[in-house]
Scaffold this active site. Structure first.
Site, PDB file in Angstrom:
ATOM      1  N   CYS A   1     -11.217  -8.136  17.361  1.00  9.31           N
ATOM      2  CA  CYS A   1     -11.901  -7.937  16.081  1.00  9.31           C
ATOM      3  C   CYS A   1     -12.767  -9.154  15.783  1.00  9.31           C
ATOM      4  O   CYS A   1     -12.323 -10.286  15.976  1.00  9.31           O
ATOM      5  CB  CYS A   1     -10.862  -7.743  14.974  1.00  9.31           C
ATOM      6  SG  CYS A   1     -11.580  -7.547  13.338  1.00  9.31           S
TER       7      CYS A   1
ATOM      8  N   HIS B   1     -10.479   1.686  14.135  1.00 13.83           N
ATOM      9  CA  HIS B   1     -10.498   0.252  13.825  1.00 13.83           C
ATOM     10  C   HIS B   1     -11.392  -0.023  12.612  1.00 13.83           C
ATOM     11  O   HIS B   1     -10.994  -0.745  11.684  1.00 13.83           O
ATOM     12  CB  HIS B   1     -10.990  -0.513  15.068  1.00 13.83           C
ATOM     13  CG  HIS B   1     -11.081  -1.983  14.908  1.00 13.83           C
ATOM     14  ND1 HIS B   1     -10.334  -2.870  15.650  1.00 13.83           N
ATOM     15  CD2 HIS B   1     -11.852  -2.748  14.084  1.00 13.83           C
ATOM     16  CE1 HIS B   1     -10.628  -4.119  15.283  1.00 13.83           C
ATOM     17  NE2 HIS B   1     -11.560  -4.066  14.341  1.00 13.83           N
ATOM     18  N   GLU B   2     -12.599   0.567  12.611  1.00 14.36           N
ATOM     19  CA  GLU B   2     -13.554   0.288  11.520  1.00 14.36           C
ATOM     20  C   GLU B   2     -13.096   0.945  10.213  1.00 14.36           C
ATOM     21  O   GLU B   2     -13.237   0.360   9.135  1.00 14.36           O
ATOM     22  CB  GLU B   2     -14.966   0.742  11.897  1.00 14.36           C
ATOM     23  CG  GLU B   2     -15.547   0.084  13.138  1.00 14.36           C
ATOM     24  CD  GLU B   2     -15.423  -1.437  13.166  1.00 14.36           C
ATOM     25  OE1 GLU B   2     -15.436  -2.063  12.087  1.00 14.36           O
ATOM     26  OE2 GLU B   2     -15.295  -1.986  14.280  1.00 14.36           O
TER      27      GLU B   2
ATOM     28  N   HIS C   1     -10.584  -1.135   8.484  1.00 14.38           N
ATOM     29  CA  HIS C   1     -11.143  -2.263   7.737  1.00 14.38           C
ATOM     30  C   HIS C   1     -11.417  -1.870   6.286  1.00 14.38           C
ATOM     31  O   HIS C   1     -11.285  -2.697   5.378  1.00 14.38           O
ATOM     32  CB  HIS C   1     -12.456  -2.732   8.369  1.00 14.38           C
ATOM     33  CG  HIS C   1     -12.290  -3.754   9.447  1.00 14.38           C
ATOM     34  ND1 HIS C   1     -11.667  -4.957   9.239  1.00 14.38           N
ATOM     35  CD2 HIS C   1     -12.681  -3.770  10.739  1.00 14.38           C
ATOM     36  CE1 HIS C   1     -11.680  -5.669  10.371  1.00 14.38           C
ATOM     37  NE2 HIS C   1     -12.287  -4.959  11.297  1.00 14.38           N
TER      38      HIS C   1
HETATM   39 CO    CO Z   1     -12.546  -5.511  13.252  1.00 17.22          CO
END
Ligand code: CO
Length: 212
Positions: free
Chosen positions: A133, A175-176, A179
């Site tokens: 990341c 993953h995004e 966030h």
């Molecule tokens: Co990331």
């Protein structure tokens, strides 16, 4: 330990404040420093995008986020640039050796804008691979992710779309989207797999055997 500031407890930034922040970001020298783990903006719940920015400014922000990626990463979410809005972009040229691409199901992912994304897992299969990341610079760890997901989101023009993603693009989208909910890959990682990227390459990356 201080638990006074619960994640997500901050009031959402006003439209005017966000406009100011985005203008400042766009004017900042490149490459942009990416917000690093420990900054509360990475632990808040990003505000759903509902027109807080003028259309042209949103367009400029998303374009600039895409321009940040080449050579650096395959996705970035607005909170990583200090902007607490539910926006992310992903793009993966999958420029890796064919054997790695095959093992990770890493097919090229054309540019994709994720505004207010919602992910639904499809099936019950998981794939576990090393992940990294931009906000946890220098480290990598193994994360199990849904092998296949349905992504429902808006593009930068406010048009809704749905896509089924699998393999590496499904991982990037997870993953995004994480966030935007204040979740980092470390929260889902296998702790004993944590490694610096340098040590991962030094000790754990298979290399072709030397010729006898
Ligand atoms: Co990331």
């Amino acid at each position: 330990m201080n638990h006074e500031h619960a994640p997500g407890a901050r009031p959402a930034a006003s439209g005017a404040k966000l406009v100011e922040q985005v203008h400042a970001l766009l004017a900042a020298p490149r490459p942009w420093p990416v917000v690093q783990v420990g900054d509360p903006v990475l632990r808040g719940i990003a505000a759903p995008y509902d027109g807080q920015l003028p259309d042209a400014l949103l367009r400029d922000l998303l374009d600039a986020m895409f321009r940040h990626l080449p050579g650096v990463g395959v996705g970035i979410a607005a909170p990583q640039l200090g902007i607490p809005l539910a926006l992310a972009v992903i793009e993966d040229p999958a420029d890796v050796p064919p054997e790695i691409a095959a093992e990770r199901q890493r097919a090229p992912q054309p540019p994709l804008e994720l505004v207010n994304p919602v992910l639904t897992p499809l099936g019950s299969r998981y794939h576990a691979f090393h992940e990294a990341c931009l906000s946890v610079e220098g480290f990598t760890a193994v994360v199990a992710r849904h092998a296949q997901v349905r992504l429902s989101a808006l593009d930068g023009g406010g048009r809704p779309y749905e896509l089924e993603l699998s393999g590496w693009p499904a991982r990037i989208a997870q993953h995004e989207t994480d966030h935007l909910g204040g979740v980092l890959y470390l929260d889902r990682a296998e702790p004993r797999s944590l490694s610096t990227i340098a040590n991962h390459e030094r000790f754990w990356t298979p290399r072709p055997r030397p010729a006898p």
